[in-house]
Design a protein around this motif. Structure first.
Motif, PDB file in Angstrom:
ATOM      1  N   GLN A 206      -9.017  14.284 -15.346  1.00 39.08           N
ATOM      2  CA  GLN A 206      -9.643  13.280 -16.217  1.00 39.08           C
ATOM      3  C   GLN A 206     -11.158  13.444 -16.132  1.00 39.08           C
ATOM      4  OE1 GLN A 206      -7.185  12.032 -13.755  1.00 39.08           O
ATOM      5  NE2 GLN A 206      -5.805  12.763 -15.348  1.00 39.08           N
ATOM      6  N   LEU A 207     -11.796  13.315 -17.285  1.00 37.92           N
ATOM      7  CA  LEU A 207     -13.243  13.499 -17.355  1.00 37.92           C
ATOM      8  C   LEU A 207     -13.906  12.253 -17.918  1.00 37.92           C
ATOM      9  CD1 LEU A 207     -13.257  17.060 -18.950  1.00 37.92           C
ATOM     10  CD2 LEU A 207     -13.489  16.509 -16.532  1.00 37.92           C
ATOM     11  N   GLN A 208     -15.092  11.968 -17.406  1.00 41.00           N
ATOM     12  CA  GLN A 208     -15.869  10.839 -17.919  1.00 41.00           C
ATOM     13  C   GLN A 208     -17.314  11.253 -18.046  1.00 41.00           C
ATOM     14  OE1 GLN A 208     -15.245   7.137 -15.916  1.00 41.00           O
ATOM     15  NE2 GLN A 208     -16.668   6.014 -17.208  1.00 41.00           N
ATOM     16  N   ALA A 209     -17.806  11.221 -19.268  1.00 38.29           N
ATOM     17  CA  ALA A 209     -19.193  11.561 -19.538  1.00 38.29           C
ATOM     18  C   ALA A 209     -20.047  10.298 -19.557  1.00 38.29           C
ATOM     19  CB  ALA A 209     -19.310  12.284 -20.872  1.00 38.29           C
ATOM     20  N   SER A 210     -21.279  10.429 -19.090  1.00 39.26           N
ATOM     21  CA  SER A 210     -22.206   9.302 -19.082  1.00 39.26           C
ATOM     22  C   SER A 210     -23.634   9.827 -19.143  1.00 39.26           C
ATOM     23  CB  SER A 210     -22.006   8.451 -17.830  1.00 39.26           C
ATOM     24  OG  SER A 210     -22.266   9.217 -16.665  1.00 39.26           O
TER      25      SER A 210
ATOM     26  N   CYS B 146     -20.955  14.463 -16.017  1.00 38.38           N
ATOM     27  CA  CYS B 146     -19.524  14.543 -16.290  1.00 38.38           C
ATOM     28  C   CYS B 146     -18.810  14.463 -14.951  1.00 38.38           C
ATOM     29  CB  CYS B 146     -19.187  15.842 -17.002  1.00 38.38           C
ATOM     30  SG  CYS B 146     -17.430  16.066 -17.367  1.00 38.38           S
TER      31      CYS B 146
ATOM     32  N   SER C 296     -11.871  13.790 -12.172  1.00 38.89           N
ATOM     33  CA  SER C 296     -10.949  13.232 -11.191  1.00 38.89           C
ATOM     34  C   SER C 296      -9.552  13.765 -11.489  1.00 38.89           C
ATOM     35  CB  SER C 296     -10.967  11.706 -11.230  1.00 38.89           C
ATOM     36  OG  SER C 296     -10.580  11.239 -12.509  1.00 38.89           O
TER      37      SER C 296
ATOM     38  N   TYR D 236     -19.727  15.419 -25.482  1.00 36.28           N
ATOM     39  CA  TYR D 236     -18.472  15.383 -24.755  1.00 36.28           C
ATOM     40  C   TYR D 236     -18.464  16.467 -23.677  1.00 36.28           C
ATOM     41  CZ  TYR D 236     -16.885  12.999 -29.023  1.00 36.28           C
ATOM     42  OH  TYR D 236     -16.737  12.142 -30.091  1.00 36.28           O
TER      43      TYR D 236
ATOM     44  N   GLY E  50     -13.500  14.363 -22.099  1.00 38.78           N
ATOM     45  CA  GLY E  50     -14.017  13.046 -21.774  1.00 38.78           C
ATOM     46  C   GLY E  50     -14.204  12.233 -23.039  1.00 38.78           C
ATOM     47  N   GLN E  51     -14.646  10.998 -22.889  1.00 40.31           N
ATOM     48  CA  GLN E  51     -14.701  10.076 -24.018  1.00 40.31           C
ATOM     49  C   GLN E  51     -15.958  10.202 -24.851  1.00 40.31           C
ATOM     50  OE1 GLN E  51     -15.781   9.415 -21.130  1.00 40.31           O
ATOM     51  NE2 GLN E  51     -17.455   7.951 -21.255  1.00 40.31           N
TER      52      GLN E  51
ATOM     53  N   THR F 274     -20.498  10.520 -24.919  1.00 34.90           N
ATOM     54  CA  THR F 274     -21.644   9.641 -24.693  1.00 34.90           C
ATOM     55  C   THR F 274     -22.678   9.944 -25.775  1.00 34.90           C
ATOM     56  OG1 THR F 274     -23.274   8.909 -23.045  1.00 34.90           O
ATOM     57  CG2 THR F 274     -22.734  11.243 -23.043  1.00 34.90           C
TER      58      THR F 274
END
Length: 126
Positions: A2-6, A21, A24, A94, A117-118, A120
């Motif tokens: 799982q990826l999360q960009a910020s 990025c 997890s 992304y 990821g979602q 940013t």
């Protein structure tokens, strides 16, 4: 994985931003991480890529020399340092992951990425 960009935001032309990025669910050692962006009305395009296997980095021509991608496998993080930002850099950014066994030269082909990821939003405007 799982990826999360910020890290996106509003910045003036010539300014800087650093995107992060976070991964997890799996170790990033087995994946190459790419940054893509999509501006309104345009297709998604590859911005940069880092291979955890070779350590090599890749950039699209329009950001080469202004953006720097880096990774920290111990923290499962990848960063995109963006300097000298221009209005044409405005887009949703992304991060995405693909297996390291793929041909590195094809890094900008979004079809090779299984995990995204979602996004940013980066807005470059005065």
């Amino acid at each position: 994985v799982q990826l999360q960009a910020s890290g996106g935001g509003l910045v003036q032309p010539g300014g800087s931003l650093t995107l992060s990025c976070a991964a997890s669910g799996a170790t990033m050692f087995y994946y190459g991480i790419g940054w893509f962006r999509q501006a309104p009305g345009k297709e998604r395009e590859g911005v940069s890529y880092v291979s955890s296997r070779s350590g090599l980095t890749y950039y699209r021509d329009s950001v080469n020399g202004r953006f720097t991608i880096s990774g920290d496998n111990a923290k499962n993080m990848v960063y995109l340092q963006m300097n000298s930002l221009k209005s044409e850099d405005t887009a949703i950014y992304y991060c995405a992951a693909r297996v390291n066994s793929l041909v590195e030269s094809a890094w900008s082909d979004s079809r090779q990425y299984d995990h995204w990821g979602q996004g940013t939003l980066v807005t470059v405007s005065s």
